[in-house]
Design an enzyme around this catalytic site. Structure first.
Site, PDB file in Angstrom:
ATOM      1  CE  LYS A 203      -3.487   2.560   2.485  1.00  0.00           C
ATOM      2  NZ  LYS A 203      -4.495   2.625   3.528  1.00  0.00           N
ATOM      3  CD  GLU A 209       9.491  -5.848   7.099  1.00  0.00           C
ATOM      4  OE1 GLU A 209       9.186  -4.758   6.577  1.00  0.00           O
ATOM      5  OE2 GLU A 209       9.219  -6.138   8.284  1.00  0.00           O
ATOM      6  N   GLY A 263      -4.672  -1.742   4.755  1.00  0.00           N
ATOM      7  CA  GLY A 263      -3.809  -2.846   4.335  1.00  0.00           C
ATOM      8  C   GLY A 263      -4.435  -4.213   4.600  1.00  0.00           C
ATOM      9  NE  ARG A 264      -6.413  -3.782  10.685  1.00  0.00           N
ATOM     10  CZ  ARG A 264      -5.721  -2.656  10.845  1.00  0.00           C
ATOM     11  NH1 ARG A 264      -4.536  -2.514  10.274  1.00  0.00           N
ATOM     12  NH2 ARG A 264      -6.207  -1.666  11.554  1.00  0.00           N
ATOM     13  CD  GLU A 349      -1.669  -4.399  11.388  1.00  0.00           C
ATOM     14  OE1 GLU A 349      -0.444  -4.639  11.447  1.00  0.00           O
ATOM     15  OE2 GLU A 349      -2.270  -4.336  10.303  1.00  0.00           O
ATOM     16  CG  HIS A 380      -3.409 -35.850  16.940  1.00  0.00           C
ATOM     17  ND1 HIS A 380      -3.764 -36.999  17.605  1.00  0.00           N
ATOM     18  CD2 HIS A 380      -4.308 -35.694  15.930  1.00  0.00           C
ATOM     19  CE1 HIS A 380      -4.818 -37.545  16.998  1.00  0.00           C
ATOM     20  NE2 HIS A 380      -5.166 -36.766  15.987  1.00  0.00           N
ATOM     21  CE  LYS A 489       5.988  -0.540   9.961  1.00  0.00           C
ATOM     22  NZ  LYS A 489       5.040   0.110   9.084  1.00  0.00           N
TER      23      LYS A 489
HETATM   24  O1  F6P Z   1       3.299  -2.702   9.701  1.00  0.00           O
HETATM   25  C1  F6P Z   1       1.984  -3.139   9.615  1.00  0.00           C
HETATM   26  C2  F6P Z   1       1.468  -2.871   8.262  1.00  0.00           C
HETATM   27  O2  F6P Z   1       1.371  -1.514   8.143  1.00  0.00           O
HETATM   28  C3  F6P Z   1       0.134  -3.549   7.971  1.00  0.00           C
HETATM   29  O3  F6P Z   1      -0.942  -2.828   8.424  1.00  0.00           O
HETATM   30  C4  F6P Z   1       0.199  -3.694   6.488  1.00  0.00           C
HETATM   31  O4  F6P Z   1      -0.718  -4.646   6.023  1.00  0.00           O
HETATM   32  C5  F6P Z   1       1.633  -4.114   6.298  1.00  0.00           C
HETATM   33  O5  F6P Z   1       2.352  -3.371   7.251  1.00  0.00           O
HETATM   34  C6  F6P Z   1       2.193  -3.892   4.910  1.00  0.00           C
HETATM   35  O6  F6P Z   1       2.143  -2.544   4.529  1.00  0.00           O
HETATM   36  P1  F6P Z   1       2.275  -2.122   3.016  1.00  0.00           P
HETATM   37  O7  F6P Z   1       1.186  -2.749   2.254  1.00  0.00           O
HETATM   38  O8  F6P Z   1       2.212  -0.634   3.022  1.00  0.00           O
HETATM   39  O9  F6P Z   1       3.621  -2.612   2.526  1.00  0.00           O
END
Ligand code: F6P
Length: 523
Positions: A203, A209, A263-264, A349, A380, A489
């Site tokens: 987003k 990452e 995002g979620r 979240e 199990h 972060k």
């Molecule tokens: O750090 C949490 C978060 O902001 C989530 O809410 C989101 O889904 C994820 O990181 C990834 O963010 P982006 O889509 O901006 O890379």
């Protein structure tokens, strides 16, 4: 809004809880053998059985009164109408607009034409990749999609592709979320750059990452195929088009979505592109349609028969009245193995908050810890804790009525075990030998999907989204921000130079830990 504890409807619920306290759920069944019918409902083709909750029809009535008092009807309308319900970020939360066909206006502009345009581009592109019309730089067909993204930019697509894997007749999709280089190595293993399409989902397009992994794969593609690789092999799904352009992509390789998609909640947007490529756009649109069917019911049904509303209210009841610290998601379907992780982000979240919308400290508990795993495998492993541990958890069983594989007899065993587990949690067992005693009286809800297809998966995920929204309204918290993730972060950015051997101003605890890591690495 006043706090939950000072709400008259909540106080009535606590009194009611005390009258129920002496009775076991089994006793409630004995007294009212029809409670199965009374405490079941349906939404978009999914049946939901609440009858193993510590609740009666009178509880439901009181919970519905609480929802009214907390302004749930107005809040639902505000969300669907595109009001700025995400107050701390001053934006709407309009994931529902991505799967609907209603006109919704944001800042005076109707979003529907844009949503339809974006969906059309997804259709054309995903079809072209699947048909082999959109080819790689050497003219090769795409056989693999590498989907890079994390959190909401990965969990939904991964879940959908695993769940609907039986219909995945497009290129194989592999996911890379973590910054752990092992994950990237594993995903790239055996891939040929000439037939690999990279889809970067982010987003913000700034997530550490995702950008690091995307940079590495872009370099891998360009090393093999030259600079032209970017044009044919790299696609972005993002709300930050400018950043994707700066990163080197042409507008036509960017599939945008709006800031008002959290995002979620982004599986319904172009973040779902890998799903459309894997299973085809018609199936992806059935996922959207199932979610839309849930939206329609959530928006229009009376609270007494509204499954997402009842689930949210029961969630608050279990957490705050019955004091359950944890909630366990138990899909009896191997292909739903990623559902607990998906719901963990959606619920934790969204609801892992400690202040109300006005910034005041809450005086009740909020989100329980969400975890889980597939049955029967979990039976199990961790079910022992559910049956005889000292904490009490609420559980969601997710059952699929039709077999998901060829061995129908296995499916029968699967169903028998799902039914047996929720019964055993409720009834428990008495014994003269204390180690055999299972106290029972553990609460659960069971969802029954007729089959594991795109429609019902979409409907199920939307049910959970709205359940979370209902809980947020009752608690008066913002379900659509996640400021808590920022601190880690920021600290990581300060620690990184020290990890790389450069001077940094470290907290002594972190300096100590880094020294341990260095020693272990040198040994
Ligand atoms: O750090 C949490 C978060 O902001 C989530 O809410 C989101 O889904 C994820 O990181 C990834 O963010 P982006 O889509 O901006 O890379």
């Amino acid at each position: 809004m006043s706090s939950l504890t000072s709400s008259p409807a909540w106080r009535a619920l606590l009194e009611h809880r005390d009258t129920l306290a002496a009775e076991r759920i089994e006793e409630l069944w004995r007294r009212d053998p029809t409670r199965g019918e009374e405490l079941s409902g349906g939404c978009a083709g999914i049946s939901v059985d609440f009858s193993k909750q510590r609740a009666t029809p009178a509880t439901v009535e009181l919970l519905v009164a609480l929802a009214r008092e907390r302004g749930l009807a107005e809040a639902i309308e505000a969300m669907f109408r595109g009001e700025r319900v995400n107050r701390s970020e001053d934006r709407p939360a309009l994931h529902t607009a991505l799967r609907g066909d209603e006109h919704v206006s944001v800042d005076g502009a109707d979003v529907l034409p844009e949503v339809q345009r974006h969906r059309e581009r997804m259709r054309v592109f995903s079809q072209a990749v699947r048909d082999g019309q959109w080819k790689g730089a050497t003219g090769a067909r795409f056989r693999h999609v590498l989907a890079i993204g994390i959190g909401g930019s990965a969990l939904g697509p991964r879940l959908a592709i695993e769940a609907l894997g039986a219909h995945a007749d497009g290129p194989e999709v592999r996911f890379v979320a973590n910054i752990d280089p092992a994950e990237l190595d594993d995903a790239l293993s055996g891939l040929d750059p000439a037939s690999t399409l990279l889809v970067v989902a982010s987003k913000t397009f700034t997530t550490q990452e995702t950008t690091a992994n995307a940079n590495a794969v872009r370099a891998w593609l360009q090393a093999a195929l030259g600079p032209a690789a970017l044009e044919r092999h790299v696609i972005a799904a993002t709300a930050n088009v400018e950043a994707a352009v700066d990163w080197g992509l042409a507008q036509c390789n960017i599939f945008p979505f709006d800031e008002w998609v959290g995002g979620r909640y982004s599986i319904w947007s172009s973040v779902g592109l890998p799903v459309a490529i894997a299973i085809g756009m018609p199936a992806f649109e059935r996922l959207l349609a199932g979610a839309h069917a849930t939206d329609l019911e959530f928006r229009s049904k009376s609270f007494e028969h509204n499954v997402p509303v009842l689930l949210g209210l029961i969630g608050v009841w279990n957490r705050c009245a019955l004091d359950m610290p944890t909630h366990v998601v138990l899909p009896y379907a191997s292909r739903l193995e990623s559902l607990p992780a998906y719901l963990q982000q959606l619920e934790m979240e969204s609801l892992g908050k400690r202040v109300d919308q006005a910034g005041a400290l809450l005086d009740t508990q909020t989100c329980p810890a969400i975890w889980g795993g597939v049955g029967t495998t979990g039976q199990h492993a961790f079910h022992q804790w559910l049956h005889q541990g000292t904490e009490r958890a609420s559980c969601d069983f997710i059952v699929v009525a039709r077999p998901m594989g060829r061995e129908v007899a296995h499916h029968e065993v699967l169903l028998a075990n799902a039914c047996a587990q929720s019964q055993a949690l409720m009834t428990g067992v008495a014994s003269d030998e204390p180690w055999r005693v299972c106290p029972g009286d553990r609460v659960s809800t069971t969802f029954v999907l007729p089959e594991l297809d795109a429609w019902h998966l979409g409907a199920l995920l939307a049910i959970y989204e709205h359940k979370v929204f209902v809980e947020a309204v009752v608690w008066d918290i913002n379900a659509f921000d996640q400021w808590g993730v920022e601190l880690g972060k920021k600290i990581a950015a300060g620690v990184l130079p020290a990890v790389r051997g450069k001077p940094a101003d470290l907290h002594p605890a972190t300096a100590h830990l880094l020294a341990l890591i260095r020693r272990a690495g040198a040994a």
